[in-house]
Design an enzyme around this catalytic site. Structure first.
Site, PDB file in Angstrom:
ATOM      1  N   LYS A 274      44.138 -32.852  45.966  1.00 38.82           N
ATOM      2  CA  LYS A 274      42.653 -33.553  45.563  1.00 38.82           C
ATOM      3  C   LYS A 274      41.806 -32.535  45.323  1.00 38.82           C
ATOM      4  O   LYS A 274      41.807 -31.473  45.972  1.00 38.82           O
ATOM      5  CB  LYS A 274      42.262 -34.200  46.973  1.00 38.82           C
ATOM      6  CG  LYS A 274      41.275 -35.207  46.979  1.00 38.82           C
ATOM      7  CD  LYS A 274      41.264 -36.294  48.011  1.00 38.82           C
ATOM      8  CE  LYS A 274      40.151 -37.146  47.983  1.00 38.82           C
ATOM      9  NZ  LYS A 274      40.166 -38.282  49.004  1.00 38.82           N
ATOM     10  N   GLU A 362      39.655 -51.456  59.331  1.00 39.19           N
ATOM     11  CA  GLU A 362      38.601 -51.926  59.799  1.00 39.19           C
ATOM     12  C   GLU A 362      39.058 -53.157  60.755  1.00 39.19           C
ATOM     13  O   GLU A 362      38.098 -53.215  62.157  1.00 39.19           O
ATOM     14  CB  GLU A 362      37.378 -52.616  58.783  1.00 39.19           C
ATOM     15  CG  GLU A 362      36.956 -51.666  57.833  1.00 39.19           C
ATOM     16  CD  GLU A 362      37.688 -50.968  56.635  1.00 39.19           C
ATOM     17  OE1 GLU A 362      38.921 -51.609  56.556  1.00 39.19           O
ATOM     18  OE2 GLU A 362      37.124 -50.036  56.201  1.00 39.19           O
ATOM     19  N   ARG A 390      35.668 -57.139  56.100  1.00 35.86           N
ATOM     20  CA  ARG A 390      37.318 -57.090  56.315  1.00 35.86           C
ATOM     21  C   ARG A 390      37.588 -57.383  57.630  1.00 35.86           C
ATOM     22  O   ARG A 390      38.729 -58.170  57.881  1.00 35.86           O
ATOM     23  CB  ARG A 390      37.646 -55.817  55.973  1.00 35.86           C
ATOM     24  CG  ARG A 390      38.413 -55.716  55.021  1.00 35.86           C
ATOM     25  CD  ARG A 390      39.482 -55.239  54.792  1.00 35.86           C
ATOM     26  NE  ARG A 390      39.581 -55.046  53.219  1.00 35.86           N
ATOM     27  CZ  ARG A 390      40.236 -54.377  52.518  1.00 35.86           C
ATOM     28  NH1 ARG A 390      40.820 -53.369  53.118  1.00 35.86           N
ATOM     29  NH2 ARG A 390      40.220 -54.620  51.367  1.00 35.86           N
TER      30      ARG A 390
HETATM   31  C1  LIG Z   1      38.125 -51.189  53.059  1.00 35.14           C
HETATM   32  C2  LIG Z   1      37.413 -50.018  52.552  1.00 35.14           C
HETATM   33  N1  LIG Z   1      37.025 -49.033  53.824  1.00 35.14           N
HETATM   34  C3  LIG Z   1      36.737 -47.691  53.320  1.00 35.14           C
HETATM   35  C4  LIG Z   1      36.704 -47.498  51.970  1.00 35.14           C
HETATM   36  C5  LIG Z   1      35.838 -46.006  51.446  1.00 35.14           C
HETATM   37  N2  LIG Z   1      36.943 -45.219  50.752  1.00 35.14           N
HETATM   38  C6  LIG Z   1      37.084 -45.198  49.483  1.00 35.14           C
HETATM   39  S1  LIG Z   1      37.859 -44.404  48.970  1.00 35.14           S
HETATM   40  C7  LIG Z   1      38.525 -43.918  50.637  1.00 35.14           C
HETATM   41  C8  LIG Z   1      39.829 -42.975  50.762  1.00 35.14           C
HETATM   42  C9  LIG Z   1      41.070 -43.372  49.974  1.00 35.14           C
HETATM   43  O1  LIG Z   1      42.010 -42.498  50.261  1.00 35.14           O
HETATM   44  P1  LIG Z   1      43.365 -42.509  49.179  1.00 35.14           P
HETATM   45  O2  LIG Z   1      43.687 -43.869  49.025  1.00 35.14           O
HETATM   46  O3  LIG Z   1      44.258 -41.444  50.018  1.00 35.14           O
HETATM   47  O4  LIG Z   1      42.753 -42.051  48.034  1.00 35.14           O
HETATM   48  P2  LIG Z   1      42.018 -40.517  47.361  1.00 35.14           P
HETATM   49  O5  LIG Z   1      40.934 -40.751  47.454  1.00 35.14           O
HETATM   50  O6  LIG Z   1      42.756 -39.511  48.597  1.00 35.14           O
HETATM   51  O7  LIG Z   1      42.721 -40.177  46.170  1.00 35.14           O
HETATM   52  C10 LIG Z   1      37.885 -44.561  51.378  1.00 35.14           C
HETATM   53  C11 LIG Z   1      38.058 -44.356  52.952  1.00 35.14           C
HETATM   54  C12 LIG Z   1      36.910 -48.585  50.955  1.00 35.14           C
HETATM   55  N3  LIG Z   1      36.580 -48.274  49.677  1.00 35.14           N
HETATM   56  N4  LIG Z   1      37.230 -49.707  51.320  1.00 35.14           N
END
Ligand SMILES: Cc1ncc(C[n+]2csc(CCOP(=O)(O)OP(=O)(O)O)c2C)c(N)n1
Length: 608
Positions: A274, A362, A390
């Site tokens: 990342k 959630e 959610r």
């Molecule tokens: C339901 C929900 N909860 C929280 C988020 C906030 N959020 C956006 S990206 C993310 C992290 C995602 O991690 P990953 O799938 O590993 O992708 P990366 O950013 O590491 O590439 C979060 C918690 C969201 N978009 N949707």
């Protein structure tokens, strides 16, 4: 051959490029992303990590005949560039500009939209069932997104089907926004050890003397015993490849081509870094470079500083919780994956036993909080308004039905700006208001917010949701203010017109409405309503205001109140009509929807 990113129309040109040319393209895209995101803000680290992955996907698959589904969509900037949208990056996440997520209206290559996490595999399931063409349905999901129940449910479903042929690509960077959590994160780590062993094995006999190779082989056997169990994807019914190096275009393209020819459910585990290419983001273990505002590339410093004498609402909540913990109060904080955004990093480092990060889960967070409350402990769930959507059933069925004392901190209540329509916090009032036992408050400013947290834990019983907005408020001294569910009159006017509202709009309009002799009411308890104040106002013209959808909201509850009283004053409800609100600054969106400070004054004057 050099390609100007601004001239790219669609990804078909990739098929003619050599690995060397694709590698150069990846470098160009990375520099472009850093330069553009530094100017506009956006999701920096997720996008720097997926450059090669997305180039390889578009090289091997034929979008849009092959369907590329991106989980969340926050990591898809390279996809936007390769599908002809580089020119629009100047307007990224701005009013009427390029969305930060996928948008069908922007491109035929955006086949499924998101913004909330962990929906991709469910969409892939449906698309795989319904897709009659020869095309493949490919889902790209992060290791963070995979911690969510819905993603697991879809894995379970897909692995059990031999008649469809989805391809799932797991983008594993060990990070959600912050470090990823839970058993699955450990399991993926073990799978990576497997790759490490393969690499060691392939080079050991070339570079080490024989006895060292023997020791390595023994070690390998020991580690393999652990790994025997790690056939997670295969046990679920997928043909599994990986872990692959997500920055090695040759390796990615080779395996994607193999996968394309196998007509079975396939899971490909890809390891990426990342933030790759921007050292501050590469070394970020907390997640501060996940999503950023405009910043200086050299120093990494934000270009916009916090306004003087102001503090964010999330910080006020976090500091108040910290004060409670410092004074020995036993509060458990259950948070679904948003430690940085909710400003809880301090609490995590000082009071790790009091904060439970459950990942992007959630529903788990809310029912876990119900369990903690059942044991008689204080529990706080900080959650963005949009993500609480959610967990509606968990709030209803598990918390409210049992009348459990869970305190919800509804962060980002109201408009959020650049994240756009998937993230606006404008639905929680209607979807919480009709649940029995639920109390909803929206304290005004710093003092009331702090006092309301004290009220919610120590004077209230049963479920309570404290709403607070994105952004900042003036720093106020904590001069022993208390909080209860009675409304307060900020100005008593003679004009028989009353403005009844909650939140920061009150600060903006108070002085002008006072000079117009309008009564201004701080309706800080959205549910229950303050019936005494409403009875007192029944000969007034009432203007209600909410930065929220009108249907089923606060204004509706006032209409219901007076309807039941059989005496109906003139009531004008201001709020969002029945439509999704796109990206833009709060100011732009309020103006567009006729909800600005000036619009309030205009409406009020029209009744004078
Ligand atoms: C339901 C929900 N909860 C929280 C988020 C906030 N959020 C956006 S990206 C993310 C992290 C995602 O991690 P990953 O799938 O590993 O992708 P990366 O950013 O590491 O590439 C979060 C918690 C969201 N978009 N949707």
């Amino acid at each position: 051959m050099k390609y100007d990113l601004l001239d790219i129309k669609d990804p078909s040109f990739l098929k003619d490029l050599s690995i060397k040319e694709l590698t150069e393209l990846a470098e160009d895209i990375r520099s472009f992303l850093i330069e553009k995101i530094a100017r506009t803000g956006g999701h920096l680290s997720p996008n720097l990590g997926t450059v090669e992955l997305i180039i390889a996907l578009h090289t091997v698959f034929d979008s849009p005949q092959d369907r590329l589904v991106f989980d969340v969509g926050h990591q898809a900037y390279t996809h936007k560039i390769l599908t002809g949208r580089a020119k629009e990056f100047e307007t990224l996440r701005q009013y009427k500009g390029l969305s930060g997520f996928l948008k069908k209206s922007e491109s035929i290559h955006d086949v499924f939209e998101a913004g909330h996490s962990s929906t991709s595999l469910a969409a892939v399931s449906g698309m795989s069932i319904a897709n009659d063409s020869e095309g493949r349905v490919v889902g790209l999901i992060g290791d963070g997104a995979l911690t969510s129940g819905m993603a697991f449910e879809a894995l379970n479903f897909l692995g059990g089907r031999n008649d469809i042929k989805p391809i799932i690509i797991l983008n594993d960077n060990e990070m959600s926004i912050s470090r990823n959590i839970g058993f699955f994160a450990k399991l993926l780590n073990n799978l990576k050890t497997k790759r490490f062993i393969q690499v060691i094995r392939s080079i050991s006999h070339k570079i080490f003397p024989k006895f060292v190779v023997k020791v390595i082989q023994r070690l390998e056997l020991g580690i393999k015993k652990i790994l025997v169990k790690n056939t997670f994807f295969e046990d679920l019914g997928f043909k599994h490849f990986g872990p692959l190096n997500g920055h090695n275009l040759e390796e990615l393209i080779r395996y994607f081509r193999i996968a394309k020819d196998i007509k079975k459910p396939i899971a490909i585990h890809v390891i990426t870094e990342k933030g790759r290419g921007y050292p501050l983001a590469e070394n970020d273990t907390q997640g501060i470079w996940h999503g950023v505002g405009p910043f200086d590339i050299e120093t990494g410093k934000p270009l916009k500083n916090l306004e003087k004498n102001s503090v964010s609402y999330s910080t006020i909540v976090s500091e108040t919780l910290e004060e409670n913990l410092a004074s020995g109060k036993d509060i458990k904080i259950v948070i679904p994956a948003m430690i940085v955004g909710s400003k809880l990093s301090n609490i995590l480092s000082k009071y790790p036993d009091h904060i439970i990060d459950v990942g992007i889960a959630e529903q788990l967070a809310v029912t876990m909080a119900a369990g903690i409350a059942t044991e008689g402990k204080h529990v706080f769930v900080p959650i963005y308004s949009t993500f609480l959507q959610r967990a509606y059933d968990q709030v209803n069925h598990d918390v409210c039905r049992q009348n459990l004392h869970v305190v919800f901190g509804i962060d980002r209540a109201g408009l959020v700006g650049a994240d756009g329509e998937t993230h606006q916090g404008i639905f929680d009032i209607p979807f919480l208001r009709h649940i029995p036992n639920m109390t909803i408050i929206h304290p005004l400013g710093m003092r009331e917010l702090k006092a309301s947290i004290h009220y919610a834990f120590y004077q209230h019983n049963g479920p309570i949701a404290i709403r607070y907005e994105r952004g900042v408020t003036e720093i106020e001294q904590d001069a022993g203010v208390s909080f209860d569910l009675k409304w307060t009159i900020l100005n008593k006017g003679e004009s028989k017109i009353a403005f009844v509202a909650f939140g920061s709009i009150l600060h903006q309009v108070l002085s002008e409405l006072s000079s117009l002799d309008v009564t201004v009411v701080n309706a800080r308890s959205i549910k229950p309503l303050d019936k005494d104040v409403l009875n007192m106002l029944n000969d007034h013209t009432i203007i209600t205001y909410e930065e929220s959808v009108l249907s089923g909201g606060f204004g509706s509850s006032i209409l219901e109140f007076y309807h039941d009283q059989k005496s109906i004053p003139t009531i004008h409800c201001m709020g969002f009509k029945d439509a999704y609100i796109k990206e833009g600054t709060k100011e732009e969106l309020l103006n567009e929807n006729k909800l600005s400070k000036d619009d309030v004054i205009k409406v009020i004057k029209s009744y004078m």
